[in-house]
Write a protein that holds these residues in place. Sequence first.
Motif, PDB file in Angstrom:
ATOM      1  N   LEU A   3      39.623 -56.341 -21.877  1.00  0.00           N
ATOM      2  CA  LEU A   3      40.461 -58.140 -22.613  1.00  0.00           C
ATOM      3  C   LEU A   3      40.021 -59.003 -21.625  1.00  0.00           C
ATOM      4  CD1 LEU A   3      41.887 -59.739 -24.861  1.00  0.00           C
ATOM      5  CD2 LEU A   3      43.368 -59.322 -23.575  1.00  0.00           C
ATOM      6  N   PRO A   6      40.183 -66.035 -22.010  1.00  0.00           N
ATOM      7  CA  PRO A   6      39.331 -66.483 -22.656  1.00  0.00           C
ATOM      8  C   PRO A   6      38.777 -67.855 -23.066  1.00  0.00           C
ATOM      9  CG  PRO A   6      42.442 -66.360 -23.432  1.00  0.00           C
ATOM     10  CD  PRO A   6      41.483 -66.425 -22.560  1.00  0.00           C
ATOM     11  N   ASP A  69      36.733 -65.529 -33.677  1.00  0.00           N
ATOM     12  CA  ASP A  69      38.359 -65.343 -34.321  1.00  0.00           C
ATOM     13  C   ASP A  69      38.489 -64.134 -34.857  1.00  0.00           C
ATOM     14  OD1 ASP A  69      39.935 -66.344 -35.666  1.00  0.00           O
ATOM     15  OD2 ASP A  69      39.048 -66.815 -37.996  1.00  0.00           O
ATOM     16  N   PRO A  72      44.024 -59.051 -33.444  1.00  0.00           N
ATOM     17  CA  PRO A  72      45.226 -58.158 -32.280  1.00  0.00           C
ATOM     18  C   PRO A  72      44.656 -56.354 -33.224  1.00  0.00           C
ATOM     19  CG  PRO A  72      46.069 -59.536 -32.172  1.00  0.00           C
ATOM     20  CD  PRO A  72      45.224 -60.577 -32.955  1.00  0.00           C
ATOM     21  N   VAL A  86      36.065 -57.891 -25.148  1.00  0.00           N
ATOM     22  CA  VAL A  86      36.931 -59.029 -25.980  1.00  0.00           C
ATOM     23  C   VAL A  86      37.045 -60.322 -25.527  1.00  0.00           C
ATOM     24  CG1 VAL A  86      38.719 -59.650 -28.233  1.00  0.00           C
ATOM     25  CG2 VAL A  86      37.940 -57.119 -28.058  1.00  0.00           C
ATOM     26  N   ARG A  87      36.364 -60.892 -26.118  1.00  0.00           N
ATOM     27  CA  ARG A  87      36.724 -62.310 -25.317  1.00  0.00           C
ATOM     28  C   ARG A  87      37.121 -62.741 -26.571  1.00  0.00           C
ATOM     29  NH1 ARG A  87      35.170 -65.199 -20.602  1.00  0.00           N
ATOM     30  NH2 ARG A  87      33.806 -62.920 -20.317  1.00  0.00           N
ATOM     31  N   LEU A  88      38.508 -63.929 -25.959  1.00  0.00           N
ATOM     32  CA  LEU A  88      39.145 -63.778 -26.897  1.00  0.00           C
ATOM     33  C   LEU A  88      38.903 -65.469 -27.347  1.00  0.00           C
ATOM     34  CD1 LEU A  88      43.097 -62.805 -26.722  1.00  0.00           C
ATOM     35  CD2 LEU A  88      40.999 -61.881 -27.768  1.00  0.00           C
ATOM     36  N   ASN A  89      39.587 -66.452 -28.572  1.00  0.00           N
ATOM     37  CA  ASN A  89      39.402 -67.879 -28.047  1.00  0.00           C
ATOM     38  C   ASN A  89      40.655 -68.358 -27.849  1.00  0.00           C
ATOM     39  OD1 ASN A  89      36.919 -68.219 -29.988  1.00  0.00           O
ATOM     40  ND2 ASN A  89      38.222 -68.597 -32.137  1.00  0.00           N
ATOM     41  N   ALA A  92      44.412 -67.846 -28.103  1.00  0.00           N
ATOM     42  CA  ALA A  92      44.961 -66.659 -28.511  1.00  0.00           C
ATOM     43  C   ALA A  92      45.581 -66.000 -27.761  1.00  0.00           C
ATOM     44  CB  ALA A  92      44.024 -65.381 -28.891  1.00  0.00           C
ATOM     45  N   PRO A  94      47.291 -62.809 -25.713  1.00  0.00           N
ATOM     46  CA  PRO A  94      46.890 -62.436 -24.873  1.00  0.00           C
ATOM     47  C   PRO A  94      47.806 -60.810 -24.752  1.00  0.00           C
ATOM     48  CG  PRO A  94      46.285 -64.580 -23.531  1.00  0.00           C
ATOM     49  CD  PRO A  94      47.302 -64.615 -24.601  1.00  0.00           C
ATOM     50  N   TRP A  97      47.196 -58.937 -28.222  1.00  0.00           N
ATOM     51  CA  TRP A  97      45.776 -57.878 -27.416  1.00  0.00           C
ATOM     52  C   TRP A  97      46.086 -56.783 -26.862  1.00  0.00           C
ATOM     53  CZ3 TRP A  97      41.404 -57.799 -30.093  1.00  0.00           C
ATOM     54  CH2 TRP A  97      40.894 -58.606 -31.217  1.00  0.00           C
TER      55      TRP A  97
END
Length: 350
Positions: A3, A6, A69, A72, A86-89, A92, A94, A97
């Motif tokens: 992970l 962001p 977008d 989880p 995965v790189r979140l917006n 989001a 964490p 996730w």
Amino acid sequence: MRLLDPLPETDEPDGAIPGDTPLAEVEAAAVGANRLTIRFGAFRDGRGFSLASILRERGYGGELIAAGDLLPDQARHLKRSGFDAVRLNAGADPAEWRAMLAVIDTVYQPASDVAVPVWHRRAAVETLEQKAARLDARYRDADPETVLAAAHREFPGRIAQLSSFGAEAAVSLHLLAQVDPATPVLFLDTGQHFLQTLSYRDKLTARLGLTNVKIVLPDAAERAGEDPKNDMWRSDPDACCDLRKVRPLGRAAAAYDALITGRKRYQATTRERLAVFEVLDGQVRVNPLANLDADEVEARFDDHDLPAHPLADQATLRSVAGPAPARCGRARMPARAAGPAPTRWSAAFT
């Protein structure tokens, strides 16, 4: 699966590829890239999953990052599709996730899980013949550059070029040098080559910047036992070919899944339907120059200022293999008028 933190809302992941990007553009971006980021525009849009699984199926070994977008609950499918991270917006959560990824990393065992990675499932059911047919259908009318680039994507690290450094070899080798000059080039030294051919090999190798030309030799013990006087070609040319061509090339080629040739459809009536991808002797043959005619070959010599073989204007063999009038079973004839070769290997050279 990792992970990643962001990014700020105003930032875009470096080189991010939108999920609706055409596959051909994604494949082009993947060539030589150690990392690709695929951006999902909406969690309901599954095209990013398809792009990732196809890239993995076709041999991409770099890091794949999912961004955009995402939910989880999609983590498991991201992993099955071939994503590494995965790189979140921004905004989001964490924690959600991390909790989902912890569960997946604990229970996800592709070797025993019936839900194995999707690209493994597709690759497992596609035979070599089916793969060659699929590639030929897609690239049959493509230009040589496109065909060769596709071949390198499909067989990364398991592809080599066959070349005798003959009359038209400069065209195919120049093409190879543009795509990947470190690709192995298998040159069969039968011990019967003209000195001009050996000199041309060295000159062309240096001129094009080829860095992995491999000299393939007949087995010394076999040659000493079967042809101690080096005159087998006079009495039994087929046995000479087997000793000096078929066996040594068979051993050298066994290390690769695909072999690139310089064959073209115009060269003989038996090649009028030559595929750009085909299967011969349990290996894929890639014929990127199949679509070229004689004028186009000449044009490439001129356009790229490629040196001609020193014997190209003489009535010598296409393979320029040696001074004998019937060396290894093929009669002396003009370089671009040679007919079908007597062995499976001489047909593969340029």
